[in-house]
Design an enzyme around this catalytic site. Sequence first.
Site, PDB file in Angstrom:
ATOM      1  N   LYS A 277       1.035  -1.349  -0.044  1.00  0.00           N
ATOM      2  CA  LYS A 277      -0.016  -0.084   0.074  1.00  0.00           C
ATOM      3  C   LYS A 277       0.833   1.224  -0.009  1.00  0.00           C
ATOM      4  O   LYS A 277       1.986   1.342   0.625  1.00  0.00           O
ATOM      5  CB  LYS A 277      -0.845  -0.238   1.331  1.00  0.00           C
TER       6      LYS A 277
ATOM      7  N   SER B 150      -9.639   1.961   3.239  1.00  0.00           N
ATOM      8  CA  SER B 150      -8.840   2.420   2.326  1.00  0.00           C
ATOM      9  C   SER B 150      -8.024   1.612   1.382  1.00  0.00           C
ATOM     10  O   SER B 150      -7.570   2.215   0.110  1.00  0.00           O
ATOM     11  CB  SER B 150      -7.955   3.655   2.927  1.00  0.00           C
TER      12      SER B 150
ATOM     13  N   SER C 223      -9.465  -0.403   7.343  1.00  0.00           N
ATOM     14  CA  SER C 223      -8.971  -0.390   5.897  1.00  0.00           C
ATOM     15  C   SER C 223      -8.206  -1.447   5.282  1.00  0.00           C
ATOM     16  O   SER C 223      -7.925  -1.534   4.174  1.00  0.00           O
ATOM     17  CB  SER C 223      -7.897   0.753   5.942  1.00  0.00           C
TER      18      SER C 223
END
Lengths: 456, 85
Positions: free
Chosen positions: A49, A124, A148
């Site tokens: 990420k 997210s 997330s």
Amino acid sequence: MRLLERREVSSAELHAAYLDAIGERDDELHCYLRTCEEPSGGGIPIALKDVISTKGIETTAGSRILEGYTPVFDATVAARVKRAGLSILGKTNTDEFAMGSSTENSAWGPSRNPWDPSRVPGGSGGGTAAAVSAGLAPWGLGSDTGGSIKQPSALCGNVGLRPTYGTVSRYGVVAFASSLDQIGPVAKTVRDVALLYSIVAGRDPLDSTTAELREAVALPEGGSLAGVRLAVPKQVGDLDAIEPGVRAAFEAALDTARELGAEVGECDLPLSYRYGMPCYYLVAPAEASSNLARYDGVRYGRRVDGATYGEMVDRTRDEGFGPEPKRRIMLGTYALAAGYYDAFYGQAQKVRTLLIREHRDALEGVDAIVTPTSPTVAFPIGDKAADPLAMYACDLLTIPSCLAGLPGLSIPCGLSDGLPVGLQLIGSQFGENGLFRVGHALEGALGFDTVPECLR
Amino acid sequence: MARLARLALTDEEVERLTEELRAIVDAVSVVGELDLADVPPTSHPLDLVNVWDEDEPRESLPLEDVFANAPERDGDHFRVPPVGT
């Protein structure tokens, strides 16, 4: 992995094959913000990420304010995956500063759900989850503040672990809310998630909030749940936010757990679903407003010129941050301001104590609390983008245990209207091995096919 | 608030944010329903005690690395516009 061990395929070939797949599919899905042409290790590729600092690879956390920022050091988790020989495929899309539940808050545009590209992959960490689901990465690392990792894993039909707070180093990870942020793995199976967790977990001298694991990570085996006690919060039955299709898949998975020998009972979390979200949206923005104060256009990242230092800072922040970070900075500044502190931030910190206590009571004599991970399946892009409160409600079921610092594992448990439904297992602090065991047994019996129907 | 948060918001942004934040503050205000006078606050979910490390000098980042991402550099300093009055 078997092919690698038998030397039937080389790491470089594997890396190149994934890059080819990304080249073919990622124009549509937009999982990656950038890819790495050269393998960084001789092992399995991995997606990271874009909140994880990677030496020499641009890291933006989905924000314009970090456009062009190229870290000069590796986050501890990046260093650990490299040390294990994993090869970094690229940096995956995220809501700006990991603030969001759909990736629509990314300054670089949303990712799409491989099961239905007109829908969000969750957030997210939607980039990592969508990449794993679409076969554009075998596994990846995400970060989880209020859901997330777990929520996008659920919406994309993957397995995702939010570990116990403090078991994985946050050194070099772009900070959102420091008392909540956790790094964790996403993969297609519980065993892969456990393996990746074993690579990144453990105390780090560079992050003083980390703790040593109480026991080594055990890769799960076996298919029985005999003697395992699961508890469903009785409040879950009354939550209208949970879609009927999600509820049906969840109930069916509980039946499967019973068939495997588990005892499925009830527990009581009377405060979690009423006060969890309000508590979170005070604590997290307050911490975010403090963490995001560092983006001032002085030392790194973007700068917008101004006649004075003050004007430069204010303009840099106004042009650099998108709408969601601004909302949260303003909300957090308000919650921390003199005169409001006690009523908002201080009160929320006390609510947090009660949530910790009620989870501890609920886990007494119980191996895991079970709920659906997300109240809904993946929703259409644009559906909630204009309504911050509707977006915040996506994390209704994942937030309470995050506030309590507890580990949570999401596994796919079925489909509703052709879209994946996730089941969340919440354990006691440092109880990851137990979650892996239960998740692995359930996964085997449920037989969920993690390849999106349109890609089979 | 925007001044405190160091954001140069436009009038339009202020208007939109005011409306959005009003709804959000209403929603989070339910935490005020609870009587928590006797409840201690939580700032960290783990019962960690302070860890003391040996105070050993370590090498810092080389200056070239420190300034690698700087918008403006002046020798061994970050350069910013005049602080003004």
